[in-house]
Design a protein around this motif. Sequence first.
Motif, PDB file in Angstrom:
ATOM      1  N   UNK A 106       0.718   0.623  -0.731  1.00 46.59           N
ATOM      2  CA  UNK A 106      -0.594   0.456  -0.095  1.00 46.59           C
ATOM      3  C   UNK A 106      -1.355  -0.687  -0.757  1.00 46.59           C
ATOM      4  N   UNK A 107      -1.362  -0.701  -2.086  1.00 43.26           N
ATOM      5  CA  UNK A 107      -2.034  -1.778  -2.823  1.00 43.26           C
ATOM      6  C   UNK A 107      -1.384  -3.120  -2.487  1.00 43.26           C
ATOM      7  N   UNK A 108      -0.058  -3.184  -2.496  1.00 49.99           N
ATOM      8  CA  UNK A 108       0.669  -4.426  -2.209  1.00 49.99           C
ATOM      9  C   UNK A 108       0.360  -4.947  -0.810  1.00 49.99           C
ATOM     10  N   UNK A 109       0.207  -4.040   0.152  1.00 47.03           N
ATOM     11  CA  UNK A 109      -0.103  -4.441   1.533  1.00 47.03           C
ATOM     12  C   UNK A 109      -1.466  -5.149   1.602  1.00 47.03           C
ATOM     13  N   UNK A 110      -2.458  -4.625   0.898  1.00 44.59           N
ATOM     14  CA  UNK A 110      -3.772  -5.273   0.881  1.00 44.59           C
ATOM     15  C   UNK A 110      -3.695  -6.642   0.203  1.00 44.59           C
ATOM     16  N   UNK A 111      -3.005  -6.712  -0.924  1.00 46.65           N
ATOM     17  CA  UNK A 111      -2.908  -7.983  -1.641  1.00 46.65           C
ATOM     18  C   UNK A 111      -2.137  -9.018  -0.827  1.00 46.65           C
ATOM     19  N   UNK A 112      -1.072  -8.586  -0.166  1.00 42.08           N
ATOM     20  CA  UNK A 112      -0.286  -9.502   0.667  1.00 42.08           C
ATOM     21  C   UNK A 112      -1.103 -10.035   1.841  1.00 42.08           C
ATOM     22  N   UNK A 113      -2.089  -9.253   2.274  1.00 42.65           N
ATOM     23  CA  UNK A 113      -2.938  -9.676   3.390  1.00 42.65           C
ATOM     24  C   UNK A 113      -4.064 -10.604   2.933  1.00 42.65           C
ATOM     25  N   UNK A 114      -4.145 -10.859   1.614  1.00 43.32           N
ATOM     26  CA  UNK A 114      -5.135 -11.800   1.116  1.00 43.32           C
ATOM     27  C   UNK A 114      -6.331 -11.205   0.410  1.00 43.32           C
ATOM     28  N   UNK A 115      -6.378  -9.891   0.295  1.00 45.43           N
ATOM     29  CA  UNK A 115      -7.493  -9.261  -0.416  1.00 45.43           C
ATOM     30  C   UNK A 115      -7.248  -9.369  -1.920  1.00 45.43           C
ATOM     31  N   UNK A 116      -8.320  -9.314  -2.679  1.00 47.73           N
ATOM     32  CA  UNK A 116      -8.227  -9.360  -4.138  1.00 47.73           C
ATOM     33  C   UNK A 116      -8.525  -7.981  -4.696  1.00 47.73           C
ATOM     34  N   UNK A 117      -7.815  -7.616  -5.755  1.00 48.95           N
ATOM     35  CA  UNK A 117      -8.143  -6.382  -6.451  1.00 48.95           C
ATOM     36  C   UNK A 117      -9.296  -6.674  -7.403  1.00 48.95           C
ATOM     37  N   UNK A 118     -10.414  -6.016  -7.183  1.00 54.94           N
ATOM     38  CA  UNK A 118     -11.605  -6.230  -8.010  1.00 54.94           C
ATOM     39  C   UNK A 118     -11.524  -5.446  -9.311  1.00 54.94           C
ATOM     40  N   UNK A 119     -10.865  -4.297  -9.286  1.00 51.22           N
ATOM     41  CA  UNK A 119     -10.751  -3.473 -10.484  1.00 51.22           C
ATOM     42  C   UNK A 119      -9.519  -2.602 -10.357  1.00 51.22           C
ATOM     43  N   UNK A 120      -8.734  -2.537 -11.426  1.00 45.71           N
ATOM     44  CA  UNK A 120      -7.586  -1.635 -11.522  1.00 45.71           C
ATOM     45  C   UNK A 120      -7.762  -0.810 -12.778  1.00 45.71           C
ATOM     46  N   UNK A 121      -7.655   0.520 -12.648  1.00 47.82           N
ATOM     47  CA  UNK A 121      -7.835   1.360 -13.821  1.00 47.82           C
ATOM     48  C   UNK A 121      -7.118   2.678 -13.713  1.00 47.82           C
ATOM     49  N   UNK A 122      -7.304   3.483 -14.766  1.00 49.83           N
ATOM     50  CA  UNK A 122      -6.746   4.830 -14.844  1.00 49.83           C
ATOM     51  C   UNK A 122      -7.869   5.822 -15.083  1.00 49.83           C
ATOM     52  N   UNK A 123      -7.840   6.928 -14.361  1.00 46.99           N
ATOM     53  CA  UNK A 123      -8.715   8.067 -14.630  1.00 46.99           C
ATOM     54  C   UNK A 123      -7.775   9.181 -15.068  1.00 46.99           C
ATOM     55  N   UNK A 124      -7.645   9.364 -16.371  1.00 45.98           N
ATOM     56  CA  UNK A 124      -6.602  10.258 -16.877  1.00 45.98           C
ATOM     57  C   UNK A 124      -5.252   9.641 -16.558  1.00 45.98           C
TER      58      UNK A 124
END
Length: 183
Positions: free
Chosen positions: A112-130
């Motif tokens: 799902x993340x890869x699909x958004x990035x491949x479409x040209x969107x940028x990841x603004x924040x990547x993190x872990x909650x636990x």
Amino acid sequence: MSVSVTPGVPGPHLMQAAFIVEDLDAAIDAWIKTTGIGPFFVVPNIVLTEFDYRGQRSSGLDFSVAIAQSGGVQIELIQQHSDGPSAYRDLIAKGQQGFHHFCIYTSDYDATRARYLAAGAESALDGLFGEVRFCYIDTSPTIGCMIELVEEHPLEGEFFARIAEAAKDWDGVTDPIRPAFPA
């Protein structure tokens, strides 16, 4: 940017609408009085000691959330306590409040993340909650808000089920603010 979908296959379920607020307690009170939605489950002072902000390693993001259920959609209220840049401040300036993102809870986080990035969107924040991975995909240029992706996880699923169950028969008065993780 256009994220492709497969004809005949249901698209992602937007399971949450989130708002940035300046005062979490006041916002909870306003939401309950205005909409009758509740009870709100509060997770205070979540501190991300390590996360990626727009591709750069960062630390020290401190925020609190309150989540309630309304039918099939969660309402999340977020108050950022720290002053540094974040996906939250990218769209809603300090001192302001307003709608920020929709959330997709996904069993296939990587794809799902890869699909958004491949479409040209940028990841603004990547993190872990636990143990749970999450990210904010900046879709604001195309739809006016971000999309949060949250990786499905049994503990997260149990928490979300508890929020939904509490909302079913809530009387609008009893215990309007509850700890997300009782002691």
